[in-house]
Scaffold this motif. Sequence first.
Motif, PDB file in Angstrom:
ATOM      1  N   ASP A   1       0.812  -1.215   0.000  1.00 21.87           N
ATOM      2  CA  ASP A   1       0.000   0.000   0.000  1.00 21.87           C
ATOM      3  C   ASP A   1       0.846   1.267   0.000  1.00 21.87           C
ATOM      4  OD1 ASP A   1      -2.564  -1.186   0.048  1.00 21.87           O
ATOM      5  OD2 ASP A   1      -2.357  -1.588   2.187  1.00 21.87           O
ATOM      6  N   MET A   2       2.130   1.153   0.365  1.00 15.60           N
ATOM      7  CA  MET A   2       2.982   2.328   0.526  1.00 15.60           C
ATOM      8  C   MET A   2       4.032   2.468  -0.573  1.00 15.60           C
ATOM      9  SD  MET A   2       3.534   2.181   4.677  1.00 15.60           S
ATOM     10  CE  MET A   2       4.295   3.811   4.765  1.00 15.60           C
ATOM     11  N   CYS A   3       4.088   1.506  -1.492  1.00 12.83           N
ATOM     12  CA  CYS A   3       5.174   1.472  -2.481  1.00 12.83           C
ATOM     13  C   CYS A   3       5.237   2.717  -3.362  1.00 12.83           C
ATOM     14  CB  CYS A   3       5.023   0.246  -3.370  1.00 12.83           C
ATOM     15  SG  CYS A   3       5.510  -1.299  -2.577  1.00 12.83           S
ATOM     16  N   LYS A   4       4.086   3.267  -3.708  1.00  8.76           N
ATOM     17  CA  LYS A   4       4.072   4.401  -4.634  1.00  8.76           C
ATOM     18  C   LYS A   4       4.620   5.674  -4.005  1.00  8.76           C
ATOM     19  CE  LYS A   4       0.264   2.730  -7.518  1.00  8.76           C
ATOM     20  NZ  LYS A   4      -1.108   2.994  -8.018  1.00  8.76           N
ATOM     21  N   THR A   5       4.576   5.752  -2.685  1.00  8.52           N
ATOM     22  CA  THR A   5       5.011   6.967  -2.001  1.00  8.52           C
ATOM     23  C   THR A   5       6.271   6.769  -1.160  1.00  8.52           C
ATOM     24  OG1 THR A   5       3.506   6.482  -0.167  1.00  8.52           O
ATOM     25  CG2 THR A   5       2.674   7.911  -1.923  1.00  8.52           C
ATOM     26  N   ASP A   6       6.708   5.516  -1.011  1.00  8.00           N
ATOM     27  CA  ASP A   6       7.863   5.219  -0.163  1.00  8.00           C
ATOM     28  C   ASP A   6       8.719   4.155  -0.847  1.00  8.00           C
ATOM     29  OD1 ASP A   6       9.686   4.473   1.793  1.00  8.00           O
ATOM     30  OD2 ASP A   6       8.236   4.578   3.423  1.00  8.00           O
ATOM     31  N   GLN A   7       9.844   4.574  -1.407  1.00 13.00           N
ATOM     32  CA  GLN A   7      10.699   3.657  -2.155  1.00 13.00           C
ATOM     33  C   GLN A   7      11.229   2.533  -1.281  1.00 13.00           C
ATOM     34  OE1 GLN A   7      11.170   3.305  -5.338  1.00 13.00           O
ATOM     35  NE2 GLN A   7      12.592   1.594  -5.039  1.00 13.00           N
ATOM     36  N   LYS A   8      11.363   2.778   0.011  1.00 12.57           N
ATOM     37  CA  LYS A   8      11.841   1.729   0.905  1.00 12.57           C
ATOM     38  C   LYS A   8      10.883   0.549   0.922  1.00 12.57           C
ATOM     39  CE  LYS A   8      14.599   4.641   3.976  1.00 12.57           C
ATOM     40  NZ  LYS A   8      14.792   5.136   5.365  1.00 12.57           N
ATOM     41  N   MET A   9       9.588   0.827   0.848  1.00 11.81           N
ATOM     42  CA  MET A   9       8.602  -0.255   0.833  1.00 11.81           C
ATOM     43  C   MET A   9       8.705  -1.059  -0.465  1.00 11.81           C
ATOM     44  SD  MET A   9       7.098  -0.310   3.687  1.00 11.81           S
ATOM     45  CE  MET A   9       6.915   0.729   5.137  1.00 11.81           C
ATOM     46  N   GLN A  10       8.924  -0.376  -1.579  1.00 13.61           N
ATOM     47  CA  GLN A  10       9.124  -1.100  -2.841  1.00 13.61           C
ATOM     48  C   GLN A  10      10.381  -1.949  -2.780  1.00 13.61           C
ATOM     49  OE1 GLN A  10       7.185  -1.429  -5.693  1.00 13.61           O
ATOM     50  NE2 GLN A  10       8.757  -2.946  -6.179  1.00 13.61           N
ATOM     51  N   GLU A  11      11.386  -1.478  -2.059  1.00 11.65           N
ATOM     52  CA  GLU A  11      12.632  -2.218  -1.961  1.00 11.65           C
ATOM     53  C   GLU A  11      12.441  -3.567  -1.280  1.00 11.65           C
ATOM     54  OE1 GLU A  11      16.322  -3.169  -2.883  1.00 11.65           O
ATOM     55  OE2 GLU A  11      15.299  -1.345  -3.555  1.00 11.65           O
ATOM     56  N   ILE A  12      11.430  -3.692  -0.398  1.00  3.96           N
ATOM     57  CA  ILE A  12      11.134  -4.990   0.217  1.00  3.96           C
ATOM     58  C   ILE A  12      10.778  -6.006  -0.865  1.00  3.96           C
ATOM     59  CG2 ILE A  12       9.583  -6.245   1.752  1.00  3.96           C
ATOM     60  CD1 ILE A  12       9.264  -3.693   3.381  1.00  3.96           C
ATOM     61  N   PHE A  13       9.960  -5.583  -1.832  1.00  7.34           N
ATOM     62  CA  PHE A  13       9.576  -6.473  -2.930  1.00  7.34           C
ATOM     63  C   PHE A  13      10.747  -6.703  -3.880  1.00  7.34           C
ATOM     64  CE2 PHE A  13       5.615  -4.726  -1.379  1.00  7.34           C
ATOM     65  CZ  PHE A  13       4.780  -5.832  -1.347  1.00  7.34           C
ATOM     66  N   ASN A  14      11.526  -5.659  -4.128  1.00 13.83           N
ATOM     67  CA  ASN A  14      12.703  -5.813  -4.991  1.00 13.83           C
ATOM     68  C   ASN A  14      13.642  -6.870  -4.414  1.00 13.83           C
ATOM     69  OD1 ASN A  14      11.550  -3.661  -6.335  1.00 13.83           O
ATOM     70  ND2 ASN A  14      13.130  -2.173  -5.750  1.00 13.83           N
ATOM     71  N   GLN A  15      13.862  -6.792  -3.131  1.00 13.43           N
ATOM     72  CA  GLN A  15      14.760  -7.730  -2.442  1.00 13.43           C
ATOM     73  C   GLN A  15      14.226  -9.159  -2.534  1.00 13.43           C
ATOM     74  OE1 GLN A  15      14.691  -8.356   1.993  1.00 13.43           O
ATOM     75  NE2 GLN A  15      16.524  -7.065   1.908  1.00 13.43           N
ATOM     76  N   PHE A  16      12.921  -9.323  -2.326  1.00 12.88           N
ATOM     77  CA  PHE A  16      12.335 -10.663  -2.375  1.00 12.88           C
ATOM     78  C   PHE A  16      12.433 -11.254  -3.783  1.00 12.88           C
ATOM     79  CE2 PHE A  16       8.333 -13.052  -3.334  1.00 12.88           C
ATOM     80  CZ  PHE A  16       8.699 -14.219  -2.707  1.00 12.88           C
ATOM     81  N   VAL A  17      12.020 -10.498  -4.785  1.00 15.26           N
ATOM     82  CA  VAL A  17      12.037 -11.023  -6.157  1.00 15.26           C
ATOM     83  C   VAL A  17      13.464 -11.351  -6.583  1.00 15.26           C
ATOM     84  CG1 VAL A  17      11.577 -10.464  -8.586  1.00 15.26           C
ATOM     85  CG2 VAL A  17       9.887  -9.875  -6.822  1.00 15.26           C
ATOM     86  N   ALA A  18      14.419 -10.545  -6.172  1.00 11.54           N
ATOM     87  CA  ALA A  18      15.822 -10.758  -6.558  1.00 11.54           C
ATOM     88  C   ALA A  18      16.364 -12.081  -6.029  1.00 11.54           C
ATOM     89  CB  ALA A  18      16.679  -9.594  -6.073  1.00 11.54           C
ATOM     90  N   LYS A  19      15.884 -12.541  -4.880  1.00 10.68           N
ATOM     91  CA  LYS A  19      16.427 -13.786  -4.317  1.00 10.68           C
ATOM     92  C   LYS A  19      15.667 -15.033  -4.781  1.00 10.68           C
ATOM     93  CE  LYS A  19      13.935 -13.870   0.116  1.00 10.68           C
ATOM     94  NZ  LYS A  19      14.069 -13.716   1.578  1.00 10.68           N
TER      95      LYS A  19
END
Length: 231
Positions: A212-230
């Motif tokens: 819910d926060m990814c569009k306004t908080d890049q840190k929240m998107q980074e959680i998904f980036n980290q997961f998909v990367a592994k």
Amino acid sequence: MKKRIGVTCSEELQNDKYIHFIKQDYLQAIIAAQGIPVLLPPVPIEDIDMQLDMIDGLMIIGGCDVNPLLYHENPLPLLGETDYPRDLYEIALIKKATQKNIPIFGVCRGLQVINVAFGGTLYQDLSYAPQKILLHSQKERRECASHTINIQENSFLYPIFQDRGYVNSFHHQAIDHLGKGLKAVAYSEDQMIEAIEHISLPITAVQFHPEDMCKTDQKMQEIFNQFVAKC
């Protein structure tokens, strides 16, 4: 090749029929992380292996309460709506994904059902916890933070947030006793568990809703980036 991320579905009774659905925010977060979301509706237990053969990672999303019979408790008065068939499917999905060493990421209910799948228990309502509890069902917009969390060093969240993060909150249940092999890596100020990871398996989960926060908080998107990367 982009990673295929299996995403479980929520269920809702409409006109005497159950529909399966997922919020677009989960899908957009996976796509932004360069993953390809694959929706996973419940199937018979014997067919779960076929679903898992199609994916590189598994996300368990939010939703209703987990049936307390699955952690050997009877229902208490403040328990919310439960969905026993969904619980059984998702627990079987988690166990089979673990056997195949498929990375798993849980969000809100996802964290709770992962904990139950590993033998842990939940507070059926936060008011049953012994300590004084903060407001965990926020009155703020979903994309805005409502409280802080304290993050342990060497956890999956620490490279993103360091030792403190600002998160949203939409839950009335939380982890009581941790499941076998799981460890808590973030807490709210009232000592409710806000994130977990497995000590040896590629399993992580958060109690808040980063999608819910990814569009306004890049840190929240980074959680998904980290997961998909592994995956």
